[in-house]
Design an enzyme around this catalytic site. Structure first.
Site, PDB file in Angstrom:
ATOM      1  N   LYS A  47       0.213  -0.990   0.164  1.00 26.05           N
ATOM      2  CA  LYS A  47       0.394  -0.020   0.160  1.00 26.05           C
ATOM      3  C   LYS A  47       0.752   1.043   0.370  1.00 26.05           C
ATOM      4  O   LYS A  47       0.506   2.235  -0.210  1.00 26.05           O
ATOM      5  CB  LYS A  47      -1.394  -0.257   1.277  1.00 26.05           C
ATOM      6  CG  LYS A  47      -1.600  -0.701   1.645  1.00 26.05           C
ATOM      7  CD  LYS A  47      -2.890  -1.477   2.103  1.00 26.05           C
ATOM      8  CE  LYS A  47      -2.025  -1.484   4.100  1.00 26.05           C
ATOM      9  NZ  LYS A  47      -1.638  -2.514   4.350  1.00 26.05           N
ATOM     10  N   GLY A  48       2.189   1.456   0.701  1.00 25.77           N
ATOM     11  CA  GLY A  48       3.154   2.803   0.562  1.00 25.77           C
ATOM     12  C   GLY A  48       3.275   3.284  -1.041  1.00 25.77           C
ATOM     13  O   GLY A  48       3.205   4.566  -0.376  1.00 25.77           O
ATOM     14  N   GLU A 103       7.509   1.805  -6.812  1.00 31.55           N
ATOM     15  CA  GLU A 103       7.434   2.057  -5.539  1.00 31.55           C
ATOM     16  C   GLU A 103       7.401   2.853  -4.500  1.00 31.55           C
ATOM     17  O   GLU A 103       8.008   3.540  -4.903  1.00 31.55           O
ATOM     18  CB  GLU A 103       8.922   1.121  -5.574  1.00 31.55           C
ATOM     19  CG  GLU A 103       9.068   0.145  -3.981  1.00 31.55           C
ATOM     20  CD  GLU A 103       8.169  -0.754  -3.539  1.00 31.55           C
ATOM     21  OE1 GLU A 103       6.712   0.542  -3.301  1.00 31.55           O
ATOM     22  OE2 GLU A 103       8.035  -1.768  -2.882  1.00 31.55           O
ATOM     23  N   ASP A 104       7.476   3.297  -3.134  1.00 28.31           N
ATOM     24  CA  ASP A 104       7.525   4.228  -2.532  1.00 28.31           C
ATOM     25  C   ASP A 104       8.828   4.495  -2.207  1.00 28.31           C
ATOM     26  O   ASP A 104       9.228   5.166  -2.058  1.00 28.31           O
ATOM     27  CB  ASP A 104       6.228   3.920  -1.330  1.00 28.31           C
ATOM     28  CG  ASP A 104       6.561   3.356  -0.311  1.00 28.31           C
ATOM     29  OD1 ASP A 104       6.240   2.642  -1.002  1.00 28.31           O
ATOM     30  OD2 ASP A 104       6.439   3.075   0.999  1.00 28.31           O
ATOM     31  N   ASP A 107      14.649   0.380   0.644  1.00 24.31           N
ATOM     32  CA  ASP A 107      15.488  -0.036   2.242  1.00 24.31           C
ATOM     33  C   ASP A 107      16.804  -1.369   1.903  1.00 24.31           C
ATOM     34  O   ASP A 107      17.488  -0.830   0.936  1.00 24.31           O
ATOM     35  CB  ASP A 107      14.138  -0.120   2.941  1.00 24.31           C
ATOM     36  CG  ASP A 107      14.747   0.008   4.633  1.00 24.31           C
ATOM     37  OD1 ASP A 107      16.086   0.008   4.687  1.00 24.31           O
ATOM     38  OD2 ASP A 107      14.206   0.203   5.379  1.00 24.31           O
ATOM     39  N   LYS A 135      16.792   4.252   0.276  1.00 25.12           N
ATOM     40  CA  LYS A 135      18.482   4.775   0.833  1.00 25.12           C
ATOM     41  C   LYS A 135      18.985   3.789   0.738  1.00 25.12           C
ATOM     42  O   LYS A 135      19.267   2.074   0.380  1.00 25.12           O
ATOM     43  CB  LYS A 135      17.689   3.098   2.091  1.00 25.12           C
ATOM     44  CG  LYS A 135      16.688   4.105   3.258  1.00 25.12           C
ATOM     45  CD  LYS A 135      16.983   3.573   4.383  1.00 25.12           C
ATOM     46  CE  LYS A 135      15.374   4.111   5.515  1.00 25.12           C
ATOM     47  NZ  LYS A 135      15.120   3.538   6.637  1.00 25.12           N
ATOM     48  N   PHE A 156      13.786   6.062   9.248  1.00 25.94           N
ATOM     49  CA  PHE A 156      12.505   5.605   9.417  1.00 25.94           C
ATOM     50  C   PHE A 156      11.147   7.150   9.649  1.00 25.94           C
ATOM     51  O   PHE A 156      11.136   7.969   9.684  1.00 25.94           O
ATOM     52  CB  PHE A 156      12.204   5.474  10.831  1.00 25.94           C
ATOM     53  CG  PHE A 156      11.261   4.782  10.516  1.00 25.94           C
ATOM     54  CD1 PHE A 156      10.826   3.213   9.812  1.00 25.94           C
ATOM     55  CD2 PHE A 156       9.686   4.376  10.924  1.00 25.94           C
ATOM     56  CE1 PHE A 156      10.154   1.991   9.565  1.00 25.94           C
ATOM     57  CE2 PHE A 156       8.730   3.876  10.873  1.00 25.94           C
ATOM     58  CZ  PHE A 156       8.818   2.140   9.900  1.00 25.94           C
ATOM     59  N   VAL A 157      11.478   6.522   8.222  1.00 25.45           N
ATOM     60  CA  VAL A 157      10.403   7.791   7.783  1.00 25.45           C
ATOM     61  C   VAL A 157       9.287   7.165   7.085  1.00 25.45           C
ATOM     62  O   VAL A 157       8.251   6.387   7.135  1.00 25.45           O
ATOM     63  CB  VAL A 157      10.648   8.598   6.037  1.00 25.45           C
ATOM     64  CG1 VAL A 157      12.569   8.953   6.504  1.00 25.45           C
ATOM     65  CG2 VAL A 157      10.865   7.351   4.592  1.00 25.45           C
ATOM     66  N   ASP A 163       4.163   3.751   5.911  1.00 23.15           N
ATOM     67  CA  ASP A 163       3.209   3.866   8.073  1.00 23.15           C
ATOM     68  C   ASP A 163       4.996   3.162   8.424  1.00 23.15           C
ATOM     69  O   ASP A 163       5.509   3.131   8.256  1.00 23.15           O
ATOM     70  CB  ASP A 163       2.729   2.310   7.084  1.00 23.15           C
ATOM     71  CG  ASP A 163       2.751   1.229   6.817  1.00 23.15           C
ATOM     72  OD1 ASP A 163       4.095   1.185   6.891  1.00 23.15           O
ATOM     73  OD2 ASP A 163       2.546   0.397   8.435  1.00 23.15           O
TER      74      ASP A 163
END
Ligand code: PRP
Length: 184
Positions: A47-48, A103-104, A107, A135, A156-157, A163
């Site tokens: 969902k990101g 994609e958001d 990482d 990242k 952590f964003v 979320d």
């Protein structure tokens, strides 16, 4: 999680609504040029990526098909479990089609490398990734997305779709969460 407004839990804003809109517009111009004759399937990784995806699709000035895939690797924590769970697959047959994955954040790279492998096996004409946040220090170089918005550090964003424990997605900007929010 303690009860408060989402805004109160933000340590600092990394990207404002305006900075995000400018970047999405810029990516939209590049991707329109790339995909103008290709009738791509543009895939939202739920969902990101949802907020970024919708805004980006509006900036694509060419014909596209929309599709959605839902995978999850984080559960309710702040680091990847390393196991990617498929929740919802694509509806389209992607064989012979140009696929753009939206994609958001990348990482550890676990989610995107899993998806690239899974979807490549279905023989698309091409498969590329557009990721808003990278990242870069956290994953192997060969996992780099073809297109990205911003490089960020190891923080952590949340916000603009991202979320923590399913909250904060609706913030209109991207910010760094106060560590005490996830400490307990
Ligand atoms: C988050 C994010 C990416 C992934 C990135 O998704 O949206 O998909 O983690 O991390 P990685 O590079 O370490 O794999 P999550 O699994 O939390 O699901 P969500 O998109 O529904 O929040």
């Amino acid at each position: 999680m303690h009860i408060s407004t989402p805004k109160k839990d933000i340590d600092r804003i990394l990207f404002t609504r305006e900075q995000l809109a400018d970047k999405v517009h810029e990516l939209g111009e590049i991707l329109t040029e790339e995909y103008k004759d290709k009738l791509p399937i543009v895939v939202c990784i739920l969902k990101g990526a949802s907020f970024f995806y919708i805004d980006l699709c509006r900036e694509l000035k060419c014909h596209i098909n929309l599709d959605f895939i839902d995978v999850s690797s984080y559960g309710n924590g702040t680091s990847s479990s390393g196991v990617v769970r498929m929740i919802k697959d694509l509806e389209n047959n992607i064989e012979g089609r140009h696929v753009l994955l939206v994609e958001d954040i990348i990482d550890s790279g676990v989610t995107l490398s899993h998806l690239r492998k899974l979807l490549s096996a279905r023989n698309p004409a091409s498969i590329k990734i557009c990721c808003l946040l990278d990242k870069a220090g956290a994953h192997a170089k060969e996992l780099e997305p073809e297109y990205h918005g911003f490089e960020i550090g190891n923080e952590f964003v949340v916000g603009y779709g991202l979320d923590y424990a399913e909250y904060y997605r609706n913030l209109p900007y991207i910010g760094v969460l106060k560590p005490e929010v996830y400490a307990d």
